[in-house]
Design a protein around this motif. Structure first.
Motif, PDB file in Angstrom:
ATOM      1  N   LEU A 193      85.106  25.741  40.660  1.00 43.03           N
ATOM      2  CA  LEU A 193      85.978  24.751  40.028  1.00 43.03           C
ATOM      3  C   LEU A 193      85.149  23.705  39.274  1.00 43.03           C
ATOM      4  CD1 LEU A 193      89.064  23.821  40.014  1.00 43.03           C
ATOM      5  CD2 LEU A 193      88.399  22.255  41.839  1.00 43.03           C
ATOM      6  N   ILE A 194      84.000  23.343  39.850  1.00 46.40           N
ATOM      7  CA  ILE A 194      83.129  22.316  39.274  1.00 46.40           C
ATOM      8  C   ILE A 194      81.685  22.808  39.331  1.00 46.40           C
ATOM      9  CG2 ILE A 194      84.606  20.359  39.861  1.00 46.40           C
ATOM     10  CD1 ILE A 194      82.791  19.975  42.361  1.00 46.40           C
ATOM     11  N   THR A 195      80.794  22.077  38.702  1.00 47.93           N
ATOM     12  CA  THR A 195      79.376  22.424  38.753  1.00 47.93           C
ATOM     13  C   THR A 195      78.752  21.880  40.036  1.00 47.93           C
ATOM     14  OG1 THR A 195      78.700  20.394  37.620  1.00 47.93           O
ATOM     15  CG2 THR A 195      79.226  22.311  36.243  1.00 47.93           C
ATOM     16  N   LYS A 196      77.625  22.432  40.374  1.00 50.20           N
ATOM     17  CA  LYS A 196      76.908  21.975  41.562  1.00 50.20           C
ATOM     18  C   LYS A 196      76.469  20.521  41.420  1.00 50.20           C
ATOM     19  CE  LYS A 196      72.946  23.189  44.485  1.00 50.20           C
ATOM     20  NZ  LYS A 196      71.790  24.105  44.640  1.00 50.20           N
ATOM     21  N   SER A 197      76.047  20.134  40.208  1.00 45.90           N
ATOM     22  CA  SER A 197      75.602  18.754  39.978  1.00 45.90           C
ATOM     23  C   SER A 197      76.747  17.758  40.177  1.00 45.90           C
ATOM     24  CB  SER A 197      75.013  18.612  38.573  1.00 45.90           C
ATOM     25  OG  SER A 197      75.971  18.962  37.590  1.00 45.90           O
ATOM     26  N   THR A 198      77.966  18.144  39.761  1.00 43.06           N
ATOM     27  CA  THR A 198      79.133  17.271  39.970  1.00 43.06           C
ATOM     28  C   THR A 198      79.423  17.114  41.451  1.00 43.06           C
ATOM     29  OG1 THR A 198      80.122  17.938  37.861  1.00 43.06           O
ATOM     30  CG2 THR A 198      81.601  16.986  39.492  1.00 43.06           C
ATOM     31  N   PHE A 199      79.342  18.227  42.194  1.00 44.70           N
ATOM     32  CA  PHE A 199      79.585  18.187  43.634  1.00 44.70           C
ATOM     33  C   PHE A 199      78.579  17.260  44.326  1.00 44.70           C
ATOM     34  CE2 PHE A 199      79.035  19.890  47.963  1.00 44.70           C
ATOM     35  CZ  PHE A 199      80.348  19.901  48.403  1.00 44.70           C
ATOM     36  N   LEU A 200      77.316  17.368  43.968  1.00 46.47           N
ATOM     37  CA  LEU A 200      76.275  16.534  44.584  1.00 46.47           C
ATOM     38  C   LEU A 200      76.450  15.065  44.214  1.00 46.47           C
ATOM     39  CD1 LEU A 200      73.154  18.834  44.074  1.00 46.47           C
ATOM     40  CD2 LEU A 200      74.396  18.415  46.198  1.00 46.47           C
ATOM     41  N   LYS A 201      76.877  14.798  42.977  1.00 48.21           N
ATOM     42  CA  LYS A 201      77.109  13.415  42.555  1.00 48.21           C
ATOM     43  C   LYS A 201      78.262  12.797  43.329  1.00 48.21           C
ATOM     44  CE  LYS A 201      76.491   9.735  40.093  1.00 48.21           C
ATOM     45  NZ  LYS A 201      75.300   8.866  40.353  1.00 48.21           N
ATOM     46  N   VAL A 202      79.306  13.587  43.574  1.00 43.23           N
ATOM     47  CA  VAL A 202      80.443  13.102  44.375  1.00 43.23           C
ATOM     48  C   VAL A 202      79.970  12.740  45.779  1.00 43.23           C
ATOM     49  CG1 VAL A 202      82.603  13.805  45.498  1.00 43.23           C
ATOM     50  CG2 VAL A 202      82.242  14.301  43.078  1.00 43.23           C
ATOM     51  N   HIS A 203      79.127  13.591  46.366  1.00 47.19           N
ATOM     52  CA  HIS A 203      78.606  13.309  47.709  1.00 47.19           C
ATOM     53  C   HIS A 203      77.732  12.061  47.712  1.00 47.19           C
ATOM     54  CE1 HIS A 203      79.393  16.386  50.869  1.00 47.19           C
ATOM     55  NE2 HIS A 203      80.085  16.873  49.856  1.00 47.19           N
ATOM     56  N   GLU A 204      76.979  11.889  46.655  1.00 50.18           N
ATOM     57  CA  GLU A 204      76.134  10.700  46.551  1.00 50.18           C
ATOM     58  C   GLU A 204      76.992   9.436  46.526  1.00 50.18           C
ATOM     59  OE1 GLU A 204      73.207   8.630  43.231  1.00 50.18           O
ATOM     60  OE2 GLU A 204      73.391  10.824  43.266  1.00 50.18           O
ATOM     61  N   ASN A 205      78.084   9.474  45.769  1.00 54.31           N
ATOM     62  CA  ASN A 205      78.973   8.316  45.691  1.00 54.31           C
ATOM     63  C   ASN A 205      79.726   8.082  47.003  1.00 54.31           C
ATOM     64  OD1 ASN A 205      78.214   7.849  43.045  1.00 54.31           O
ATOM     65  ND2 ASN A 205      79.948   8.958  42.157  1.00 54.31           N
ATOM     66  N   LEU A 206      80.106   9.168  47.663  1.00 50.82           N
ATOM     67  CA  LEU A 206      80.807   9.022  48.939  1.00 50.82           C
ATOM     68  C   LEU A 206      79.897   8.458  50.016  1.00 50.82           C
ATOM     69  CD1 LEU A 206      82.880  12.342  49.134  1.00 50.82           C
ATOM     70  CD2 LEU A 206      83.802  10.039  48.906  1.00 50.82           C
ATOM     71  N   SER A 207      78.611   8.798  49.974  1.00 55.27           N
ATOM     72  CA  SER A 207      77.674   8.374  51.025  1.00 55.27           C
ATOM     73  C   SER A 207      77.472   6.863  51.045  1.00 55.27           C
ATOM     74  CB  SER A 207      76.320   9.065  50.840  1.00 55.27           C
ATOM     75  OG  SER A 207      75.702   8.650  49.640  1.00 55.27           O
ATOM     76  N   LYS A 208      77.814   6.182  49.942  1.00 51.20           N
ATOM     77  CA  LYS A 208      77.670   4.722  49.886  1.00 51.20           C
ATOM     78  C   LYS A 208      78.548   4.036  50.918  1.00 51.20           C
ATOM     79  CE  LYS A 208      76.874   4.859  44.887  1.00 51.20           C
ATOM     80  NZ  LYS A 208      77.429   4.458  43.570  1.00 51.20           N
ATOM     81  N   PHE A 209      79.643   4.698  51.264  1.00 51.04           N
ATOM     82  CA  PHE A 209      80.616   4.081  52.174  1.00 51.04           C
ATOM     83  C   PHE A 209      80.352   4.437  53.631  1.00 51.04           C
ATOM     84  CE2 PHE A 209      82.652   4.642  48.071  1.00 51.04           C
ATOM     85  CZ  PHE A 209      83.126   3.365  47.812  1.00 51.04           C
ATOM     86  N   HIS A 210      79.250   5.155  53.892  1.00 52.07           N
ATOM     87  CA  HIS A 210      78.960   5.558  55.264  1.00 52.07           C
ATOM     88  C   HIS A 210      77.620   5.014  55.742  1.00 52.07           C
ATOM     89  CE1 HIS A 210      82.363   8.272  55.446  1.00 52.07           C
ATOM     90  NE2 HIS A 210      82.034   8.698  54.242  1.00 52.07           N
TER      91      HIS A 210
END
Length: 209
Positions: free
Chosen positions: A136-153
């Motif tokens: 559905l998406i590229t691997k780089s997009t998936f990793l960027k989403v995880h990077e942004n989500l990790s800010k809240f943890h």
């Protein structure tokens, strides 16, 4: 003849044969699914965002295509990756596009590597396999989403067991039956048990319990 001991014995034998046959079928089915997973095929119902055009066929004949929800989910990934929008904001935008989804559910979608072309399953523990399906998406997009989500943890961790709250998960709320969690009021150094259900939220002092 149930009145005869030999009749009851024979019935037990028949049940054992049936159980053995079921176990053989289950083992064969599990082995087959594991092999398909290792080859990159998804033998289960496809996740949200995909349709299987060959449902009922073997996994290697499945044809997974991106549906309308998948197109919206792709936009959600991009909003999180490029604009770092909050889950609540993304849920509102999806609602405006005709898909009402709880914002907490989005976190589940964002953590699923299936959407960037990889397969993870309990049947192949510890492995991440490149799937045969269209990502559905590229691997780089998936990793960027995880990077942004990790800010809240960052800055805290969940402690499952705590010496000062030994009844966590064991004691249940008398109103809704939900297992109690616990927290500490640092200023007073007091510990409390709490029901996390939104409509309930009962608190009980550790000392009282």
């Amino acid at each position: 003849d149930y009145s005869d001991p030999s009749g009851n014995f024979m019935e037990g034998i028949y049940h054992l044969f049936s159980q053995f046959d079921n176990q053989l079928r289950r083992d064969k089915s599990m082995t087959g699914m594991t092999e398909k997973l290792k080859q990159g095929y998804w033998p289960f119902i496809p996740p949200t965002g995909y349709d299987n055009l060959n449902q009922g066929k073997t996994a290697d004949q499945h044809q997974l295509v991106i549906n309308e929800k998948g197109k919206l989910l792709k936009k959600a990934f991009e909003w999180k990756a490029k604009k770092d929008m909050s889950l609540v904001e993304i849920a509102k935008k999806l609602d405006a596009h005709g898909w009402k989804v709880p914002h907490k559910r989005l976190s589940h979608f964002f953590q699923n590597p299936f959407y960037c072309g990889y397969i993870v399953s309990k049947m192949v523990p510890g492995e991440m396999i490149e799937g045969k399906h269209v990502p559905l998406i590229t691997k780089s997009t998936f990793l960027k989403v995880h990077e942004n989500l990790s800010k809240f943890h960052s800055g805290y961790k969940i402690q499952v067991e705590a010496d000062h709250l030994p009844l966590k998960q064991f004691i249940k709320c008398d109103c809704c039956g939900t297992s109690f969690t616990g927290y500490t009021v640092k200023k007073k150094n007091l510990h409390y048990y709490k029901c996390n259900k939104t409509a309930c939220k009962k608190n009980r002092s550790q000392k009282v319990l």
